[in-house]
Design a protein around this motif. Structure first.
Motif, PDB file in Angstrom:
ATOM      1  N   GLU A   1       0.814  -1.201   0.000  1.00  0.00           N
ATOM      2  CA  GLU A   1       0.000   0.000   0.000  1.00  0.00           C
ATOM      3  C   GLU A   1       0.864   1.273   0.000  1.00  0.00           C
TER       4      GLU A   1
ATOM      5  N   ARG B   1      -0.050   4.241   0.033  1.00  0.00           N
ATOM      6  CA  ARG B   1      -0.603   5.269   0.918  1.00  0.00           C
ATOM      7  C   ARG B   1      -0.106   5.138   2.347  1.00  0.00           C
TER       8      ARG B   1
ATOM      9  N   GLU C   1       5.539  16.861   1.259  1.00  0.00           N
ATOM     10  CA  GLU C   1       4.149  16.901   1.705  1.00  0.00           C
ATOM     11  C   GLU C   1       3.985  17.731   2.966  1.00  0.00           C
TER      12      GLU C   1
ATOM     13  N   GLN D   1      -1.672  16.605   3.900  1.00  0.00           N
ATOM     14  CA  GLN D   1      -1.643  15.715   2.741  1.00  0.00           C
ATOM     15  C   GLN D   1      -1.439  14.266   3.165  1.00  0.00           C
TER      16      GLN D   1
ATOM     17  N   GLU E   1      -4.723  13.078   4.445  1.00  0.00           N
ATOM     18  CA  GLU E   1      -5.676  12.846   3.362  1.00  0.00           C
ATOM     19  C   GLU E   1      -5.508  11.449   2.768  1.00  0.00           C
ATOM     20  N   ARG E   2      -4.269  11.025   2.534  1.00  0.00           N
ATOM     21  CA  ARG E   2      -4.091   9.683   1.968  1.00  0.00           C
ATOM     22  C   ARG E   2      -4.376   8.599   2.996  1.00  0.00           C
TER      23      ARG E   2
ATOM     24  N   ALA F   1      -8.122   8.104   3.034  1.00  0.00           N
ATOM     25  CA  ALA F   1      -8.562   7.279   1.897  1.00  0.00           C
ATOM     26  C   ALA F   1      -8.274   5.809   2.157  1.00  0.00           C
ATOM     27  N   TRP F   2      -7.095   5.520   2.741  1.00  0.00           N
ATOM     28  CA  TRP F   2      -6.759   4.132   3.059  1.00  0.00           C
ATOM     29  C   TRP F   2      -7.709   3.573   4.117  1.00  0.00           C
TER      30      TRP F   2
END
Length: 217
Positions: free
Chosen positions: A84, A86, A125, A129, A132-133, A136-137
């Motif tokens: 992954e 992320r 980053e 940021q 944010e990822r 999502a994960w």
């Protein structure tokens, strides 16, 4: 995904690298583990996880995390492993490969430190940021848990990622979120879902991995 989920999430940091010992910002540089220095921590992590059965395993795709997962022997046969991106460390941009003494006189570095990571690093980053990822994960973790019945999940990742997860689930200060190499955190989580496929994670408890042994009086 309209019903609540209960998931135990264990997140562990990779083992020691040469850049850890040199106190260099690694970020997303693909630095391998350093042996024999990393071995003691990895063996302690393996012992801590040996009796556990995870329904799903996620790992940063950087090799130091993949090596840590292999050493920990936490992914039992038949357990899906997802590499992954992320879960990578914060992108430190221009700071990667450098140590504090090389950066301390730079105005943008001092400002970044004073902002506790909220400013965006030149070429890299910001903490927002990274969050944010990770959001999502975590949404995908919930979706996969709902679809496949995952109750216990392992993530092998980086110190900055675990710091942000601790800030989210434990509501602690930035500077209190550090974990050592080959160590991590365990969270008991509830995902409150709605009919629109969105939801929110809530933490009911957290503890150290490996578990801390209380000193006998």
């Amino acid at each position: 995904m309209a019903t609540d989920l209960t998931v135990e999430l264990v997140a562990v940091r990779h083992g020691i690298t040469a850049w850890n010992l040199e106190r260099r910002y690694q970020g997303q540089q693909d630095i391998p583990l350093l042996f024999p220095d990393a071995e003691a921590g990895l063996l302690a992590l393996r012992e801590a996880l040996e009796s556990e059965r995870f329904d799903a395993v996620y790992s940063s795709d950087l090799q130091r995390c993949q090596q840590t997962l292999e050493w920990a022997e936490a992914a039992k046969p038949g357990v899906p492993i997802t590499l992954e991106p992320r879960l990578r460390e914060l992108d430190f941009g221009e700071y990667e490969g450098k140590i504090y003494d090389e950066l301390k006189d730079l105005s943008h570095y001092r400002a970044w430190v004073d902002s506790v990571g909220e400013l965006q690093i030149p070429g890299g980053e910001s903490a927002a940021q990274l969050r944010e990822r990770l959001d999502a994960w975590l949404h995908d973790v919930a979706a996969n848990a709902q679809a496949d019945g995952h109750k216990k999940v392992l993530a092998v990742t980086h110190g900055g990622v675990i710091r942000e997860l601790r800030r989210r689930f434990e509501t602690i200060h930035f500077w209190d979120g550090t974990v050592a190499q080959a160590q991590g955190r365990r969270w008991q989580l509830i995902y409150h879902a709605d009919t629109n496929g969105k939801g929110e994670w809530q933490c009911s408890s957290s503890s150290a991995v490996p578990a801390q042994v209380s000193a006998t009086p």
